[in-house]
Write a protein that holds these residues in place. Sequence first.
Motif, PDB file in Angstrom:
ATOM      1  N   LEU A 106       0.773  -1.148   0.013  1.00 26.23           N
ATOM      2  CA  LEU A 106      -0.120  -0.250   0.095  1.00 26.23           C
ATOM      3  C   LEU A 106       0.707   1.369  -0.085  1.00 26.23           C
ATOM      4  O   LEU A 106       0.356   2.537  -0.644  1.00 26.23           O
ATOM      5  CB  LEU A 106      -0.966   0.096   1.046  1.00 26.23           C
ATOM      6  N   ASP A 107       1.939   1.222   0.725  1.00 26.33           N
ATOM      7  CA  ASP A 107       2.878   2.409   0.537  1.00 26.33           C
ATOM      8  C   ASP A 107       3.668   2.637  -0.421  1.00 26.33           C
ATOM      9  O   ASP A 107       3.883   3.698  -1.005  1.00 26.33           O
ATOM     10  CB  ASP A 107       4.092   2.102   1.734  1.00 26.33           C
ATOM     11  N   PHE A 108       4.027   1.388  -1.458  1.00 28.25           N
ATOM     12  CA  PHE A 108       4.735   1.844  -2.535  1.00 28.25           C
ATOM     13  C   PHE A 108       4.271   2.599  -3.638  1.00 28.25           C
ATOM     14  O   PHE A 108       4.993   3.487  -4.050  1.00 28.25           O
ATOM     15  CB  PHE A 108       5.103   0.331  -3.151  1.00 28.25           C
ATOM     16  N   PRO A 109       2.981   2.778  -4.060  1.00 27.95           N
ATOM     17  CA  PRO A 109       2.526   3.553  -4.866  1.00 27.95           C
ATOM     18  C   PRO A 109       1.908   4.987  -4.420  1.00 27.95           C
ATOM     19  O   PRO A 109       1.774   5.808  -5.228  1.00 27.95           O
ATOM     20  CB  PRO A 109       1.457   2.880  -5.561  1.00 27.95           C
ATOM     21  N   LEU A 110       2.403   5.289  -3.100  1.00 25.41           N
ATOM     22  CA  LEU A 110       1.846   6.423  -2.481  1.00 25.41           C
ATOM     23  C   LEU A 110       2.897   7.383  -1.832  1.00 25.41           C
ATOM     24  O   LEU A 110       2.708   8.073  -0.873  1.00 25.41           O
ATOM     25  CB  LEU A 110       0.811   6.092  -1.436  1.00 25.41           C
ATOM     26  N   TYR A 133       0.244  10.186  -0.351  1.00 29.74           N
ATOM     27  CA  TYR A 133      -0.892  10.063   0.403  1.00 29.74           C
ATOM     28  C   TYR A 133      -0.965  11.363   1.161  1.00 29.74           C
ATOM     29  O   TYR A 133      -2.057  11.639   1.839  1.00 29.74           O
ATOM     30  CB  TYR A 133      -0.666   8.925   1.493  1.00 29.74           C
ATOM     31  N   TRP A 134       0.320  12.009   1.254  1.00 28.64           N
ATOM     32  CA  TRP A 134       0.276  13.442   2.246  1.00 28.64           C
ATOM     33  C   TRP A 134       0.497  14.693   1.736  1.00 28.64           C
ATOM     34  O   TRP A 134       0.173  15.950   2.401  1.00 28.64           O
ATOM     35  CB  TRP A 134       1.104  13.004   3.516  1.00 28.64           C
ATOM     36  N   ASP A 135       1.321  14.606   0.231  1.00 28.82           N
ATOM     37  CA  ASP A 135       1.657  15.690  -0.278  1.00 28.82           C
ATOM     38  C   ASP A 135       0.816  16.255  -1.067  1.00 28.82           C
ATOM     39  O   ASP A 135       0.317  15.655  -2.356  1.00 28.82           O
ATOM     40  CB  ASP A 135       2.988  15.522  -0.848  1.00 28.82           C
ATOM     41  N   ARG A 136       0.030  17.314  -0.812  1.00 25.35           N
ATOM     42  CA  ARG A 136      -0.944  18.087  -1.750  1.00 25.35           C
ATOM     43  C   ARG A 136      -0.471  18.476  -3.111  1.00 25.35           C
ATOM     44  O   ARG A 136      -1.536  18.498  -3.871  1.00 25.35           O
ATOM     45  CB  ARG A 136      -1.786  19.358  -1.048  1.00 25.35           C
ATOM     46  N   ASN A 137       0.988  18.502  -3.304  1.00 24.64           N
ATOM     47  CA  ASN A 137       1.587  18.778  -4.617  1.00 24.64           C
ATOM     48  C   ASN A 137       1.247  17.482  -5.474  1.00 24.64           C
ATOM     49  O   ASN A 137       1.923  17.555  -6.799  1.00 24.64           O
ATOM     50  CB  ASN A 137       2.890  19.304  -4.206  1.00 24.64           C
ATOM     51  N   TYR A 139      -1.221  14.805  -5.475  1.00 22.71           N
ATOM     52  CA  TYR A 139      -2.536  14.366  -5.282  1.00 22.71           C
ATOM     53  C   TYR A 139      -3.141  13.906  -4.216  1.00 22.71           C
ATOM     54  O   TYR A 139      -4.031  13.107  -3.908  1.00 22.71           O
ATOM     55  CB  TYR A 139      -2.605  13.291  -6.239  1.00 22.71           C
ATOM     56  N   ALA A 140      -2.479  14.388  -2.824  1.00 19.16           N
ATOM     57  CA  ALA A 140      -3.028  13.937  -1.695  1.00 19.16           C
ATOM     58  C   ALA A 140      -4.404  14.319  -1.451  1.00 19.16           C
ATOM     59  O   ALA A 140      -5.053  13.629  -0.663  1.00 19.16           O
ATOM     60  CB  ALA A 140      -2.174  14.585  -0.568  1.00 19.16           C
ATOM     61  N   GLY A 141      -4.854  15.239  -2.237  1.00 16.95           N
ATOM     62  CA  GLY A 141      -6.252  15.928  -1.928  1.00 16.95           C
ATOM     63  C   GLY A 141      -7.288  14.818  -2.514  1.00 16.95           C
ATOM     64  O   GLY A 141      -8.320  14.745  -2.330  1.00 16.95           O
ATOM     65  N   VAL A 142      -6.760  14.092  -3.471  1.00 20.94           N
ATOM     66  CA  VAL A 142      -7.581  12.785  -4.051  1.00 20.94           C
ATOM     67  C   VAL A 142      -7.164  11.590  -3.095  1.00 20.94           C
ATOM     68  O   VAL A 142      -8.166  10.923  -2.915  1.00 20.94           O
ATOM     69  CB  VAL A 142      -7.201  12.651  -5.313  1.00 20.94           C
ATOM     70  N   VAL A 143      -5.950  11.467  -2.837  1.00 17.78           N
ATOM     71  CA  VAL A 143      -5.878  10.019  -2.171  1.00 17.78           C
ATOM     72  C   VAL A 143      -6.293   9.996  -0.841  1.00 17.78           C
ATOM     73  O   VAL A 143      -6.738   8.926  -0.290  1.00 17.78           O
ATOM     74  CB  VAL A 143      -4.321   9.914  -2.005  1.00 17.78           C
ATOM     75  N   GLY A 144      -6.196  11.017  -0.168  1.00 16.00           N
ATOM     76  CA  GLY A 144      -6.828  11.177   1.275  1.00 16.00           C
ATOM     77  C   GLY A 144      -8.096  10.693   1.656  1.00 16.00           C
ATOM     78  O   GLY A 144      -8.188   9.954   2.366  1.00 16.00           O
TER      79      GLY A 144
END
Length: 191
Positions: A106-110, A133-137, A139-144
Amino acid sequence: MNTPAHLIFGAAAFAKEGQPRVTTAALLGALAPDLSLYLMASWHLFLMGTDAEIVFRVLYYSDTWQAIFAVDNSFFVWGGLLGFALWAKSPAFIAFAGAGLLHLALDFPLHNDDARAHFWPATDWKFISPVSYWDRNHYAGVVGPIEMVASVTCLAILWCRFQTLIPRLILTLAALMQLAPVFIWIFVFDR
């Protein structure tokens, strides 16, 4: 992914009603790849008084920390543990290693610039994902929100699987922990 989500996903995949050793092992396995980060960051933040910016923007990327992350985030290490667990036919060890391997998958692609060397000791190459998963620059706004929906879905599955009070209290705590990183990162980086 945030560590509480890893705990939730690991439990959903491997925890068993009426088998506390297996459930505990699943939770420990889901936590293990992030444990070194928590220990080292806590040491610096709370005992040494190191500024959070230094911990997460300098020390995290240091050769020493990255070398440690390479070991506890290695597909080879976790795959070997799972292979041994399957050979040993140990349900608790299978849950531990399986949850750890799921964590890595789960971490590998994020992870973008904070990626880890998931193929140690064969190579120190890192997959620099365009998604974080955390950086808004990245796509974290989508992943979150996807992580949150998936976590809630897993929590619902676990709620149905575990019918007694103590596991359900733990599930409630897990749900609260999944929300906590939002507030922790605001605190850590003063945003």
